[in-house]
Design an enzyme around this catalytic site. Structure first.
Site, mmCIF file in Angstrom:
data_model
loop_
_atom_site.group_PDB
_atom_site.id
_atom_site.type_symbol
_atom_site.label_atom_id
_atom_site.label_comp_id
_atom_site.label_asym_id
_atom_site.label_seq_id
_atom_site.Cartn_x
_atom_site.Cartn_y
_atom_site.Cartn_z
ATOM 1 N N SER A 168 0.691 -1.341 0.149
ATOM 2 C CA SER A 168 0.188 -0.033 0.094
ATOM 3 C C SER A 168 0.723 1.270 0.128
ATOM 4 O O SER A 168 0.072 2.262 -0.548
ATOM 5 C CB SER A 168 -1.290 0.159 1.219
ATOM 6 O OG SER A 168 0.185 -0.280 2.397
ATOM 7 N N HIS A 189 -5.210 -3.805 -2.201
ATOM 8 C CA HIS A 189 -5.171 -2.205 -3.529
ATOM 9 C C HIS A 189 -5.014 -2.587 -4.541
ATOM 10 O O HIS A 189 -4.400 -2.001 -5.422
ATOM 11 C CB HIS A 189 -3.888 -1.674 -2.782
ATOM 12 C CG HIS A 189 -4.083 -0.538 -1.463
ATOM 13 N ND1 HIS A 189 -3.848 1.044 -2.299
ATOM 14 C CD2 HIS A 189 -3.265 -0.702 -0.601
ATOM 15 C CE1 HIS A 189 -4.804 1.505 -1.012
ATOM 16 N NE2 HIS A 189 -3.827 0.896 -0.568
ATOM 17 N N LYS A 240 -11.762 0.666 -0.860
ATOM 18 C CA LYS A 240 -11.010 1.330 -1.418
ATOM 19 C C LYS A 240 -11.703 1.531 -2.862
ATOM 20 O O LYS A 240 -12.564 2.413 -3.371
ATOM 21 C CB LYS A 240 -9.335 0.993 -1.491
ATOM 22 C CG LYS A 240 -9.160 0.992 -0.363
ATOM 23 C CD LYS A 240 -8.364 0.484 -0.291
ATOM 24 C CE LYS A 240 -6.878 1.066 0.603
ATOM 25 N NZ LYS A 240 -6.589 -0.080 1.937
#
Ligand SMILES: *Cc1c(COP(=O)(O)O)cnc(C)c1O
Length: 393
Positions: free
Chosen positions: A181, A209, A240
């Site tokens: 990340s 991610h 996200k």
């Protein structure tokens, strides 16, 4: 005599003196390419809203509909008081999207890591953990009571070495972030799979991610490396690229069934809300219908990174839209972030303990929501501030 809280005041002052005190700015707009931050309209270069879904009309419409149909609160823990059909539907859709047998949703990616590591590992077990793994994996390891053996970041030789030197355990598991990340680099998944298979270890990958970003249509890192069926368990976040809130575990059906029985954040904490779950279902619909957003994310990423390199910035070795602008010491990163803000660009400084001392940075997060004009204005601000603060190579 000092009162009971003197130490806290001292610690806080120490953070301020070292330039490590995080100033949290106030947002009064939806997420998007621009935000209103501390009352000022600025370009947004630091959210994980990769695909611009956090304020997408279809997600909002589904969330509103779910509130009307199911209300606002989940009532209780699902295992005790029942689950909505909506939660089950999202789990089926996520499993299909990821190409795995089953999935379980939780309140966040953080709690998904706690549930999974502590659900699968105990005191007699050992976790082989990449040294740069996310804090929620580290906390999951602590909660599990398992022995933790760290290996050098993305270093398969070192992983083999530590496995060879470790004995006397009941079960073992290798855990790695899929996309790291802070640096945006990818785990060497094919080699991790090979080592896990060779030593008969479970393999867990945190794809927070990766999903919505890498792989075909954003199906994640396992898809990116075509390793379907060879990773035992994956962690995902819905906060996200999915643009909402929540987390999930995806993988072998026995693991998911077990975590429904014994995953502590599942059995001791209430479910995500219907609004969140419905919005996530709409996000899956969008990802399955078209790769347009993912394609735009990558086009924006290539353009932005190419220009940053051309200007002479050190942007590390990211392979994803995560763009770390490496600045060294925390006070420089903080000054850089403040000057960017003056120039109308919101991008926070990241320093110790999130990254190592001396590796402070501005972490730029590119999004499909950025227009070409947004990117160009952002680049101009970086160039001005970079020149002024002597940060161009
Ligand atoms: C963001 C992140 C998480 C936590 O996800 P939340 O849904 O925000 O709790 C877990 N693991 C990794 C690698 C992350 O980057």
């Amino acid at each position: 005599m000092a009162d009971k809280l003197t130490w806290i005041r001292e610690e806080i002052n120490a953070l301020k003196e070292q330039g490590l005190y995080a100033t949290i700015r106030t947002i009064s707009s939806p997420q998007g390419a621009t935000l209103v931050v501390d009352g000022k309209a600025v370009l947004n270069f630091c959210s994980n809203n990769y695909l611009g879904l956090a304020n997408h009309e279809a997600l909002k419409a589904q969330a509103i509909k779910a509130v009307q149909q199911y209300g606002v609160g989940p009532g209780a823990v699902r295992q005790i008081a029942g689950t909505t059909d909506l939660h089950l539907r999202l789990e089926q859709r996520l499993a299909a999207f990821k190409g795995v047998e089953a999935a379980l949703t939780l309140q966040s990616g953080y709690t998904a890591n706690l549930a999974t590591v502590a659900g699968l590992m105990g005191k007699e077990d050992v976790v082989f953990s990449d040294e740069l793994n996310h804090a929620s994996i580290i906390d999951g390891c602590r909660l599990s009571g398992a022995r933790v053996v760290r290996y050098l970041h993305n270093n398969i030789d070192d992983l083999r070495r530590v496995i060879g030197e470790t004995s006397g355990y009941r079960r073992g598991m290798i855990i790695s972030d899929g996309v790291f990340s802070m640096d945006g680099d990818l785990a060497p998944l094919p080699q991790l799979v090979e080592v896990a298979e060779q030593y008969n270890l479970l393999l867990m990958i945190d794809d927070a991610h990766g999903e919505g970003v890498v792989g075909r249509g954003g199906r994640g890192i396992v898809d990116h490396f075509a390793m379907q069926g060879r990773v035992d368990v994956e962690i995902g976040t819905l906060s996200k690229a999915f643009g909402v809130m929540g987390g999930y575990v995806a993988g072998r059906k026995e693991i998911i069934e077990w975590l429904r029985q014994r995953g502590r954040p599942f059995t001791f904490s209430s479910a995500a809300t219907a609004a969140d779950v419905a919005a996530c279902l709409a996000a899956v619909d969008i990802l399955e219908a078209s790769t347009d957003l993912v394609d735009r994310l990558w086009a924006n990423t290539r353009f932005f990174k190419g220009e940053m390199l051309r200007m002479g910035f050190n942007i590390g070795h990211s392979q994803t839209p995560i763009t770390p602008v490496m600045l060294g010491e925390a006070p420089l990163a903080q000054a850089f972030s403040r000057r960017l803000f003056d120039e109308g660009v919101f991008a926070g400084a990241i320093g110790y303990p999130i990254v190592a001392k001396g590796k402070a940075r501005i972490r730029v997060m590119i999004s499909a929501a950025h227009s070409q004009d947004d990117l160009e204005r952002g680049l101009a601000a970086f160039e001005n501030v970079g020149k002024e603060l002597g940060a161009l190579g």
